[in-house]
Scaffold this active site. Structure first.
Site, PDB file in Angstrom:
ATOM      1  N   HIS A  20       0.558  -1.296  -0.126  1.00  0.00           N
ATOM      2  CA  HIS A  20       0.300   0.800  -0.701  1.00  0.00           C
ATOM      3  C   HIS A  20       0.848   1.289   0.175  1.00  0.00           C
ATOM      4  CE1 HIS A  20       0.306   0.533   4.612  1.00  0.00           C
ATOM      5  NE2 HIS A  20      -0.292  -0.534   5.001  1.00  0.00           N
ATOM      6  N   TYR A  73       9.809  -1.093   9.490  1.00  0.00           N
ATOM      7  CA  TYR A  73       8.078  -1.043   9.637  1.00  0.00           C
ATOM      8  C   TYR A  73       7.732   0.313  10.782  1.00  0.00           C
ATOM      9  CZ  TYR A  73       4.424  -4.024   9.913  1.00  0.00           C
ATOM     10  OH  TYR A  73       3.040  -4.373  10.757  1.00  0.00           O
ATOM     11  N   GLU A 115      -7.301  -6.580   8.341  1.00  0.00           N
ATOM     12  CA  GLU A 115      -6.144  -5.379   7.310  1.00  0.00           C
ATOM     13  C   GLU A 115      -6.371  -7.052   6.148  1.00  0.00           C
ATOM     14  OE1 GLU A 115      -3.012  -2.463   7.335  1.00  0.00           O
ATOM     15  OE2 GLU A 115      -3.595  -1.999   5.899  1.00  0.00           O
ATOM     16  N   ASP A 168      -4.325  -7.682   4.324  1.00  0.00           N
ATOM     17  CA  ASP A 168      -3.170  -8.700   4.439  1.00  0.00           C
ATOM     18  C   ASP A 168      -3.113 -10.033   5.282  1.00  0.00           C
ATOM     19  OD1 ASP A 168      -2.585  -6.844   6.525  1.00  0.00           O
ATOM     20  OD2 ASP A 168      -0.117  -6.979   6.537  1.00  0.00           O
ATOM     21  N   HIS A 192       4.458 -10.507  10.368  1.00  0.00           N
ATOM     22  CA  HIS A 192       5.379 -10.117   9.611  1.00  0.00           C
ATOM     23  C   HIS A 192       6.817 -11.054   9.704  1.00  0.00           C
ATOM     24  CE1 HIS A 192       2.137  -8.456   7.029  1.00  0.00           C
ATOM     25  NE2 HIS A 192       1.854  -7.592   7.753  1.00  0.00           N
ATOM     26  N   ASP A 231       0.663  -7.229  13.648  1.00  0.00           N
ATOM     27  CA  ASP A 231       1.783  -6.275  13.139  1.00  0.00           C
ATOM     28  C   ASP A 231       3.143  -5.462  14.665  1.00  0.00           C
ATOM     29  OD1 ASP A 231       0.759  -6.189  10.354  1.00  0.00           O
ATOM     30  OD2 ASP A 231      -1.057  -4.580  10.831  1.00  0.00           O
TER      31      ASP A 231
HETATM   32 FE1  FEO Z   1      -1.757  -3.945   9.674  1.00  0.00          FE
HETATM   33 FE2  FEO Z   1       0.003  -6.631   8.611  1.00  0.00          FE
HETATM   34  O1  FEO Z   1      -1.431  -5.508   8.404  1.00  0.00           O
END
Ligand code: FEO
Length: 399
Positions: A24, A195, A80, A82, A228, A167
């Site tokens: 994004h 990040y 979200e 992802d 992630h 996240d």
């Molecule tokens: Fe807020 Fe990894 O999405």
């Protein structure tokens, strides 16, 4: 498929996205992963889903860990796409008895997938303090509003002392390794910093509150499995990333000045190099980032990692140079706090850019230095004035 044990009865069952380079609008130069975790107990719980298109990989990993056993519960920490994109398909494949999420997550899921889809799910709303007993393990839920969406939640596996914060503490890093201690730690921390800068910087107050909440609840954390990148499992790695979050969210930054600029006919560039020289004369680190040559994600990280940043722009058509305008839009959304900032640049017959940059940075409530601009090409006297600006900013950074 290889099985990856995070800790005790908690297993990684995520998917690796080697290809993604734009998330994004945020450059992900090392790809990413969509991590989910399976707690294998008398009841089997899957915590989190993944992006659409990665469900099959996740399903194969789930099956590799629990075989034909049913996944009894699905916990959705964050909606979200992802993390939620593949959830309707995963629910069809796995058929969990119950789904657990916050009230805000349920409301959002309804808007994302529609009543026809989620009307078939048996959703239990959970809030901070609620628990789900799986047998030997207990899942404890902690709402984490605005970390970084209103629906966000952390799940803590109490007996394993594992925090699954979605996240939080994540990094966009695609790797065949699952743990920070298996990759170059400086890369893991750099990606955690990038990040944080690009996703969590606007929410420093909420991060501070969450760290305090973890303390109040007395959560002992022996491993962190973000959604992630790599997981943190050595005590020193958990301490490093939690300590970094405490620092980043407090507004503290290293003694560094970042010069973020672009140039049309090299005048603003010459100013930049003279300012950089002045900063260096005071013994302070300086980073020079030409906006049209650098990823915005990297520039945001340098703002996070610098006590001061100056923005240089030539004037084009009475306004800010377009590439610098793009950076200003990004940084205004990220709302850096506690930084010294300033504007400089050159113009031809009529100015405009420096005034606009100064106004936009001032509106962020930053500790501003006076704007500095000059006409056409900097003279030797002008360049000395730029160097003095650099020395002044460096002295303020040290003070
Ligand atoms: Fe807020 Fe990894 O999405």
């Amino acid at each position: 498929m290889e099985r990856y044990q995070l800790k005790d009865e908690v297993w990684w069952v995520g998917a690796i996205d080697w290809d993604v380079r734009d998330f994004h609008g945020y450059e992900t130069l090392r790809g990413t992963t969509y991590n989910a975790y399976l707690v294998l107990d008398e009841k089997v719980a899957l915590v989190d889903g993944c992006r659409e298109g990665f469900g099959q990989e996740m399903l194969s990993r789930v099956r590799g860990c629990c075989g034909a056993r049913r996944v009894d519960y699905l916990v959705i920490n964050h909606v979200e796409p992802d993390h939620s994109g593949a959830i309707p398909w995963l629910i069809e494949q796995l058929g969990p008895e119950k789904v657990f999420c916050t009230k805000r997550a349920k409301d959002a899921l309804l808007l994302i997938f529609g009543e026809d889809c989620i009307g078939h799910w048996d959703i239990t709303i959970v809030a901070t303090g609620d628990e789900l007993r799986l047998g030997r393990n207990t899942l404890q839920f902690i709402e984490a509003p605005m970390l970084h969406w209103p629906d966000s939640m952390f799940t803590y596996v109490r007996e394993a002392k594992v925090l699954l914060p979605n996240d939080g503490f994540g990094q966009h890093l695609a790797t065949s390794k699952r743990f920070a201690d298996e990759v170059d730690m400086s890369v893991a921390m750099e990606e955690a910093s990038r990040y944080y800068a690009n996703i969590l910087m606007p929410f420093g107050a909420q991060v501070q509150k969450m760290l305090a909440k973890i303390g109040e609840l007395g959560l002992e954390i022996e491993a962190i499995g973000p959604s992630h990148g790599v997981a943190w499992r050595r005590p020193e790695d958990v301490a490093a990333v939690v300590g970094a979050y405490a620092r980043w969210s407090s507004g503290e930054a290293p003694e560094r000045v970042s010069l973020i600029y672009d140039t049309m006919w090299h005048s603003t560039e010459k100013m930049t190099m003279a300012i950089a020289d002045g900063v260096a004369q005071e013994g302070v680190a300086c980073s020079v980032l030409r906006v049209s040559r650098c990823a915005l994600a990297d520039i945001a990280r340098m703002v996070l990692e610098s006590r001061a940043f100056l923005v240089g722009s030539p004037t084009l058509n009475n306004g800010v140079y377009p590439a610098v305008g793009g950076f200003l839009t990004h940084i205004k959304g990220l709302r850096p706090q506690g930084r010294i900032a300033g504007a400089y640049g050159s113009y031809g017959w009529g100015g405009g850019a420096v005034k606009q940059v100064d106004a936009e940075l001032r509106a962020l409530g930053l500790d501003m230095v006076d704007p500095f601009e000059l006409k056409y090409v900097p003279s030797a006297t002008d360049l000395e004035a730029c160097a003095e600006l650099g020395r002044e900013v460096a002295r303020r950074v040290k003070a």
